[in-house]
Design a protein around this motif. Structure first.
Motif, PDB file in Angstrom:
ATOM      1  N   ARG A  61      -0.966   7.874  42.132  1.00 42.36           N
ATOM      2  CA  ARG A  61      -1.449   8.338  43.311  1.00 42.36           C
ATOM      3  C   ARG A  61      -0.194   7.759  44.598  1.00 42.36           C
ATOM      4  NH1 ARG A  61      -6.998   7.609  46.326  1.00 42.36           N
ATOM      5  NH2 ARG A  61      -7.602   9.266  44.834  1.00 42.36           N
ATOM      6  N   ALA A  62       0.135   6.587  43.941  1.00 40.19           N
ATOM      7  CA  ALA A  62       1.296   5.825  44.886  1.00 40.19           C
ATOM      8  C   ALA A  62       2.460   6.859  44.449  1.00 40.19           C
ATOM      9  CB  ALA A  62       1.269   4.317  44.634  1.00 40.19           C
ATOM     10  N   ASP A  63       2.762   7.011  43.297  1.00 43.27           N
ATOM     11  CA  ASP A  63       3.680   7.836  43.019  1.00 43.27           C
ATOM     12  C   ASP A  63       3.942   9.120  43.761  1.00 43.27           C
ATOM     13  OD1 ASP A  63       6.010   7.774  41.521  1.00 43.27           O
ATOM     14  OD2 ASP A  63       5.372   8.925  40.082  1.00 43.27           O
ATOM     15  N   ALA A  64       2.597   9.802  43.571  1.00 42.12           N
ATOM     16  CA  ALA A  64       2.692  11.013  44.149  1.00 42.12           C
ATOM     17  C   ALA A  64       2.851  10.866  45.813  1.00 42.12           C
ATOM     18  CB  ALA A  64       1.142  11.599  43.956  1.00 42.12           C
ATOM     19  N   LYS A  65       2.197   9.913  46.334  1.00 39.56           N
ATOM     20  CA  LYS A  65       2.289   9.879  47.688  1.00 39.56           C
ATOM     21  C   LYS A  65       3.831   9.830  48.108  1.00 39.56           C
ATOM     22  CE  LYS A  65      -1.333   8.005  49.976  1.00 39.56           C
ATOM     23  NZ  LYS A  65      -2.270   7.028  49.882  1.00 39.56           N
ATOM     24  N   GLN A  66       4.713   9.084  47.227  1.00 35.99           N
ATOM     25  CA  GLN A  66       5.811   8.787  47.626  1.00 35.99           C
ATOM     26  C   GLN A  66       6.714  10.179  47.544  1.00 35.99           C
ATOM     27  OE1 GLN A  66       7.467   5.794  44.912  1.00 35.99           O
ATOM     28  NE2 GLN A  66       9.430   5.589  45.901  1.00 35.99           N
ATOM     29  N   LYS A  67       6.521  10.785  46.397  1.00 38.07           N
ATOM     30  CA  LYS A  67       6.992  12.131  46.186  1.00 38.07           C
ATOM     31  C   LYS A  67       6.712  13.022  47.198  1.00 38.07           C
ATOM     32  CE  LYS A  67       7.962  12.128  41.276  1.00 38.07           C
ATOM     33  NZ  LYS A  67       7.006  12.328  40.006  1.00 38.07           N
ATOM     34  N   LEU A  68       5.638  12.910  47.703  1.00 38.04           N
ATOM     35  CA  LEU A  68       5.039  13.911  48.910  1.00 38.04           C
ATOM     36  C   LEU A  68       5.935  13.510  50.046  1.00 38.04           C
ATOM     37  CD1 LEU A  68       3.329  16.126  49.549  1.00 38.04           C
ATOM     38  CD2 LEU A  68       1.649  14.466  50.608  1.00 38.04           C
ATOM     39  N   ALA A  69       6.292  11.991  50.439  1.00 38.57           N
ATOM     40  CA  ALA A  69       7.127  11.725  51.406  1.00 38.57           C
ATOM     41  C   ALA A  69       8.277  12.102  51.262  1.00 38.57           C
ATOM     42  CB  ALA A  69       6.792  10.485  51.458  1.00 38.57           C
ATOM     43  N   ALA A  71       9.357  14.561  49.771  1.00 45.02           N
ATOM     44  CA  ALA A  71       9.495  16.265  49.736  1.00 45.02           C
ATOM     45  C   ALA A  71       9.327  16.426  51.479  1.00 45.02           C
ATOM     46  CB  ALA A  71       8.382  16.854  48.926  1.00 45.02           C
ATOM     47  N   GLU A  72       8.733  15.625  51.930  1.00 48.12           N
ATOM     48  CA  GLU A  72       8.489  16.210  53.410  1.00 48.12           C
ATOM     49  C   GLU A  72       9.901  15.797  54.128  1.00 48.12           C
ATOM     50  OE1 GLU A  72       5.233  13.987  54.540  1.00 48.12           O
ATOM     51  OE2 GLU A  72       3.899  15.686  54.291  1.00 48.12           O
ATOM     52  N   ARG A  73      10.417  14.672  53.758  1.00 51.77           N
ATOM     53  CA  ARG A  73      11.844  14.290  54.377  1.00 51.77           C
ATOM     54  C   ARG A  73      12.777  15.484  54.118  1.00 51.77           C
ATOM     55  NH1 ARG A  73      11.658   9.463  52.372  1.00 51.77           N
ATOM     56  NH2 ARG A  73      12.990   9.763  50.697  1.00 51.77           N
ATOM     57  N   LEU A  74      12.898  15.800  52.858  1.00 51.21           N
ATOM     58  CA  LEU A  74      13.987  17.088  52.420  1.00 51.21           C
ATOM     59  C   LEU A  74      13.497  18.273  53.183  1.00 51.21           C
ATOM     60  CD1 LEU A  74      14.097  16.750  48.545  1.00 51.21           C
ATOM     61  CD2 LEU A  74      15.818  16.595  50.299  1.00 51.21           C
ATOM     62  N   ASP A  77      14.617  17.986  56.631  1.00 52.65           N
ATOM     63  CA  ASP A  77      16.083  18.023  56.344  1.00 52.65           C
ATOM     64  C   ASP A  77      16.541  19.578  56.325  1.00 52.65           C
ATOM     65  OD1 ASP A  77      18.412  16.085  56.445  1.00 52.65           O
ATOM     66  OD2 ASP A  77      18.814  16.313  54.441  1.00 52.65           O
ATOM     67  N   LEU A  78      15.900  20.076  55.439  1.00 51.33           N
ATOM     68  CA  LEU A  78      16.532  21.588  55.483  1.00 51.33           C
ATOM     69  C   LEU A  78      16.071  22.523  56.587  1.00 51.33           C
ATOM     70  CD1 LEU A  78      15.488  22.300  51.493  1.00 51.33           C
ATOM     71  CD2 LEU A  78      17.629  21.953  52.552  1.00 51.33           C
ATOM     72  N   ARG A  79      15.076  22.239  57.260  1.00 53.36           N
ATOM     73  CA  ARG A  79      14.706  22.700  58.341  1.00 53.36           C
ATOM     74  C   ARG A  79      15.760  22.625  59.504  1.00 53.36           C
ATOM     75  NH1 ARG A  79       9.602  25.008  59.110  1.00 53.36           N
ATOM     76  NH2 ARG A  79       8.468  24.030  57.403  1.00 53.36           N
ATOM     77  N   GLU A  80      16.072  21.553  59.517  1.00 48.63           N
ATOM     78  CA  GLU A  80      17.381  21.035  60.282  1.00 48.63           C
ATOM     79  C   GLU A  80      18.395  22.061  60.258  1.00 48.63           C
ATOM     80  OE1 GLU A  80      18.229  19.354  63.820  1.00 48.63           O
ATOM     81  OE2 GLU A  80      16.494  19.054  62.998  1.00 48.63           O
ATOM     82  N   GLN A  81      18.919  21.913  58.864  1.00 50.20           N
ATOM     83  CA  GLN A  81      20.202  22.590  58.267  1.00 50.20           C
ATOM     84  C   GLN A  81      20.010  23.954  58.811  1.00 50.20           C
ATOM     85  OE1 GLN A  81      21.173  21.952  54.419  1.00 50.20           O
ATOM     86  NE2 GLN A  81      21.175  19.787  54.650  1.00 50.20           N
ATOM     87  N   LEU A  82      18.845  24.546  58.544  1.00 50.43           N
ATOM     88  CA  LEU A  82      18.631  26.065  58.648  1.00 50.43           C
ATOM     89  C   LEU A  82      18.715  26.304  60.162  1.00 50.43           C
ATOM     90  CD1 LEU A  82      17.607  28.410  56.958  1.00 50.43           C
ATOM     91  CD2 LEU A  82      15.404  27.879  57.713  1.00 50.43           C
TER      92      LEU A  82
END
Lengths: 156, 239
Positions: A61-69, A71-74, A77-82
């Motif tokens: 669960r901690a791992d997934a939370k980290q991954k989710l965070a 992904a959200e960061r990415l 980021d992508l949104r900004e680039q777009l």
């Protein structure tokens, strides 16, 4: 306690509901043994399995939370680039439009100037030819007048 | 017992005696308790043979039971000490539960003994007193091993006036534990037997279902009270 319980059974030489004997300690020993056997066969292994699973779940669960965070960061980021790319393309389009406008105006100005110049020249040519024609016409008229005068005078 | 004479087949209070040196033991109690213990061990061995992270089949059932017992003992004993006592509480619960249900569900009457009859081991006063005394020993040991002699402060808390009552409690706890279990299970077996003797069809069925219910409840009560007594003994008073 035993004697009191046996008193309740007075008259029954052997047996009865409250017949206490060596069954009691032996049963106690049996239950204690069962406790140890169940502890090693059941409670410990199952407890270990359950706790391993619980820790696995919390780690995942901690791992997934980290991954989710991440992904959200990415995503942000992508949104900004777009957004940037969109703005840039907008700017490029605007620039191109302006450039096109400018070129159009320039070409139009040059063409207009050209046209004006050639019209002017044509007018000047027409003027000079008309002047020439006028001049030669005047000369002929003068000559003709002279001729008429001479002929008339000569006739009279 | 003149009152029970018409129901002579019930054989209340008759035992199959085995001689062990100069000690007498109740053979039918041990026979049925071995069946109960055998069933428990078989279930446990089958269920824990291959423990997986994704439980299936018997492992699921065992984990459910384990979880249930953990919740029960954690609630009564408290977060700090429950791990040490969970096997004891769980064994009490499982042994009593399987005994009670075994007594109600297994058709023991088909097996004929020379004297007495097979039934739930918990319908014999020896078994229940043995279990209750084990609980007494357990909570004394739990209190003394955790708190040393400070355990006896418990007897004068909150006021020294409580001392005689708390001492009497040490005797009434095993007494009530053993007689409650014994009385309930025996009474249940008697009711079913009497009804089955009077009206052999259908009529005993509701009593049998009620018996299954009481059997489960009695196992739960015994285990909960045992855990509660241990919890009381290891409880740290916060001043």
């Amino acid at each position: 306690m035993t004697s009191w319980l046996l008193l309740a059974e007075a008259g029954v030489p052997e047996g009865g509901l409250f017949d206490l004997d060596a069954t009691l300690p032996l049963m106690a020993v049996q239950v204690v043994l069962l406790t140890f056997i169940l502890n090693s066969l059941f409670f410990r292994p199952v407890g270990r399995a359950v706790e391993e699973r619980e820790s696995f779940i919390s780690i995942s669960r901690a791992d997934a939370k980290q991954k989710l965070a991440q992904a959200e960061r990415l995503e942000a980021d992508l949104r900004e680039q777009l957004k940037e790319a969109r703005q840039q393309s907008q700017r490029l389009i605007l620039e191109a439009e302006q450039e096109m406008d400018r070129l159009y105006r320039e070409a139009l100005a040059i063409a207009t100037a050209d046209a004006n110049a050639s019209r002017e020249q044509a007018r000047r040519e027409i003027d000079s030819q008309r002047d020439q024609a006028m001049a030669s016409l005047n000369k002929y008229a003068d000559k003709l007048g002279d001729l008429i005068v001479t002929r008339l005078l000569a006739a009279s | 017992m003149p009152l029970l004479l018409p129901f002579a087949e019930l054989e209340v209070g008759k035992h199959l005696y085995w001689q062990l040196g100069n000690l007498k033991i109740h053979g039918q109690v041990f026979l049925s308790s071995w069946v109960v213990i055998g069933a428990l061990l078989a279930l446990v061995v089958v269920g824990t043979r291959k423990l997986e992270r994704d439980p299936r089949g018997t492992q699921n059932l065992l984990e459910f039971v384990w979880d249930y017992i953990r919740d029960l003992s954690r609630e009564q004993i408290g977060e700090k000490a429950y791990r040490d006592w969970m096997p004891f509480i769980g064994t009490l619960f499982l042994f009593i539960f399987v005994s009670n249900w075994g007594g109600a569900l297994v058709p023991w009457k088909l097996i004929h003994l020379p004297s007495g009859e097979l039934g739930a081991p918990t319908a014999d006063i020896n078994t229940t007193i043995a279990l209750a005394l084990l609980v007494s020993l357990a909570y004394f040991y739990a209190g003394l091993s955790r708190k040393g002699l400070r355990y006896f402060e418990y007897y004068v808390e909150p006021t020294p006036i409580m001392l005689p009552f708390k001492i009497v409690e040490d005797f009434t706890k095993p007494l009530s534990l053993s007689f409650r279990l014994f009385g309930n299970i025996l009474a249940d077996e008697l009711v079913v037997a009497v009804l089955a003797f009077l009206v052999p069809l259908i009529v005993p069925l509701p009593a049998m279902f009620l018996g299954l219910f009481t059997s489960a409840i009695q196992a739960l009560i015994f285990a909960t009270l045992a855990a509660y007594y241990i919890g009381e003994a290891v409880h740290e008073e916060h001043h």
